[in-house]
Design an enzyme around this catalytic site. Sequence first.
Site, PDB file in Angstrom:
ATOM      1  N   TRP A 130    -129.127 -50.095 -74.034  1.00  0.00           N
ATOM      2  CA  TRP A 130    -129.172 -49.060 -73.525  1.00  0.00           C
ATOM      3  C   TRP A 130    -128.896 -47.943 -74.489  1.00  0.00           C
ATOM      4  O   TRP A 130    -127.890 -47.822 -75.008  1.00  0.00           O
ATOM      5  CB  TRP A 130    -128.588 -48.791 -72.080  1.00  0.00           C
ATOM      6  CG  TRP A 130    -128.655 -47.605 -71.322  1.00  0.00           C
ATOM      7  CD1 TRP A 130    -130.109 -46.983 -70.934  1.00  0.00           C
ATOM      8  CD2 TRP A 130    -127.655 -46.750 -70.551  1.00  0.00           C
ATOM      9  NE1 TRP A 130    -129.862 -45.864 -70.238  1.00  0.00           N
ATOM     10  CE2 TRP A 130    -128.569 -45.838 -70.246  1.00  0.00           C
ATOM     11  CE3 TRP A 130    -126.579 -46.985 -70.633  1.00  0.00           C
ATOM     12  CZ2 TRP A 130    -127.820 -44.627 -69.320  1.00  0.00           C
ATOM     13  CZ3 TRP A 130    -125.951 -45.991 -69.893  1.00  0.00           C
ATOM     14  CH2 TRP A 130    -126.553 -44.850 -69.055  1.00  0.00           C
ATOM     15  N   ASP A 211    -122.473 -54.495 -67.306  1.00  0.00           N
ATOM     16  CA  ASP A 211    -123.095 -53.279 -66.881  1.00  0.00           C
ATOM     17  C   ASP A 211    -123.932 -53.849 -66.202  1.00  0.00           C
ATOM     18  O   ASP A 211    -124.964 -54.512 -66.187  1.00  0.00           O
ATOM     19  CB  ASP A 211    -123.580 -52.518 -67.995  1.00  0.00           C
ATOM     20  CG  ASP A 211    -124.596 -51.253 -67.487  1.00  0.00           C
ATOM     21  OD1 ASP A 211    -124.648 -51.256 -66.442  1.00  0.00           O
ATOM     22  OD2 ASP A 211    -124.810 -50.475 -68.543  1.00  0.00           O
ATOM     23  N   LYS A 246    -130.355 -47.353 -58.582  1.00  0.00           N
ATOM     24  CA  LYS A 246    -131.795 -48.296 -58.441  1.00  0.00           C
ATOM     25  C   LYS A 246    -131.740 -48.992 -57.165  1.00  0.00           C
ATOM     26  O   LYS A 246    -132.626 -48.636 -56.487  1.00  0.00           O
ATOM     27  CB  LYS A 246    -131.984 -49.241 -59.643  1.00  0.00           C
ATOM     28  CG  LYS A 246    -131.497 -48.689 -61.037  1.00  0.00           C
ATOM     29  CD  LYS A 246    -131.963 -47.586 -61.764  1.00  0.00           C
ATOM     30  CE  LYS A 246    -131.089 -47.302 -62.884  1.00  0.00           C
ATOM     31  NZ  LYS A 246    -131.963 -46.378 -63.707  1.00  0.00           N
TER      32      LYS A 246
HETATM   33  C1  LMR Z   1    -132.770 -45.794 -68.034  1.00  0.00           C
HETATM   34  O1  LMR Z   1    -132.408 -46.704 -68.770  1.00  0.00           O
HETATM   35  O2  LMR Z   1    -134.023 -45.361 -68.042  1.00  0.00           O
HETATM   36  C2  LMR Z   1    -131.991 -45.443 -66.866  1.00  0.00           C
HETATM   37  O3  LMR Z   1    -130.778 -46.159 -66.884  1.00  0.00           O
HETATM   38  C3  LMR Z   1    -131.621 -43.919 -66.557  1.00  0.00           C
HETATM   39  C4  LMR Z   1    -130.933 -43.415 -67.790  1.00  0.00           C
HETATM   40  O4  LMR Z   1    -129.937 -42.807 -67.354  1.00  0.00           O
HETATM   41  O5  LMR Z   1    -131.251 -43.617 -68.765  1.00  0.00           O
END
Ligand code: LMR
Length: 400
Positions: A130, A211, A246
């Site tokens: 992420w 996570d 979510k």
């Molecule tokens: C995402 O990866 O789209 C979600 O976790 C929202 C975010 O905060 O990035």
Amino acid sequence: MFYSLTPAPPDPILGLTEAFKKDPNPNKINLGVGVYKDAQGRTPVLASVKRAEERLLAAEQTKNYLPIEGDPAFGDATQALLFGKDHGVVRDRRAVTVQAPGGTGALRVAADFIASTLEAKTVWLSDPTWPNHPNVFQAAKLKTATYPYFDKPTNGVDFDGMMAALHQIPVGDVVVLHGCCHNPTGVDLTPAQWEVVAEELARRNLLPLVDFAYQGFADGLQEDARGLHILARHCPDLLIASSYSKNFGLYNERVGALTLVAGSPAAAETALSHIKRVVRANYSNPPAHGAAIVATVLNDGELKRLWEDEVRQMRDRINTMRHLFVETLQEKGVTQDFSFIARQRGMFSFSGLTPEQVKALRERYSIYAVSSGRISVAGMTEENMDYLCSAIAAVLNSPS
Ligand code: LMR
């Protein structure tokens, strides 16, 4: 002072939502941010959440501060959801939970706790991960590095590469693992692979930070916690940043939790005292409403069953969209193999679309995806599928 500043780049995910909102194209599709859409393209308030809010509105007596660690009923419900209420770490009081403002807030509390209290030098992130992970840890002045995770040729896990890297990580460092529904790839470890990873982390005294933002979106609420349970069996110390954005659809209420598991109840309590100092210095104590919703639903048999059913419906819809996407691309004459998308889990897949193709989709068709090629399957509907797949077919045939 401020006149000399130059603009910071937009966020690679939330920046897309800003651009999407401004786009006047009525056919626009947002496959950027991980937000669930129902068949009508809406992000609904869950019925279980509405029912809990009605109860809370009627029963609320005060807006007094919560404790620094948040609502204790929320903490207990979180531990029961992660582990099951009869799990050893819960029964033996080796787990402590602090309520946090979203999964991101939980990660940041974890990061500040690690930076201020532990010896760890570096936080190791999967490659890819992420995009906000490095920001969060670096903001806490921690160093980040990556271990291999995704194997492009097979669209699976590069398990040999991952294990080779784990062998090399210095003792005491932190390893971030995605509990399920890996973001951005949609590719998870098998239970057998979790066992091997957990043994290695325990043997080398590496601290796992899980996570866990998508519990319930892969195979089921309990099934998705399998990796976490395997880690808890092998590793005495563990951090879990979990999110209710979510699986409760509580995106804007910012409800998450940081759970710490230690080798003994006393060690857990001592660690909690440090985490409380971090929270106090950051935001003092957490907001009440979202956590009260979660605690109300999870601590009531009827509401919990309703919620479990709503999570199942969200999961099933996404999985149906995965298959429909693969089939519709084939119908549109796309020969590139996208079948792996039907096998992946959670909101995201790494589509294999290049940054240029992602850009062409946005500029020519108002279809928004992350430039890495990550697509949020949760943004697909039966209604937008034809337009989406026609656009992808056209972009694959004529990239510029
Ligand atoms: C995402 O990866 O789209 C979600 O976790 C929202 C975010 O905060 O990035």
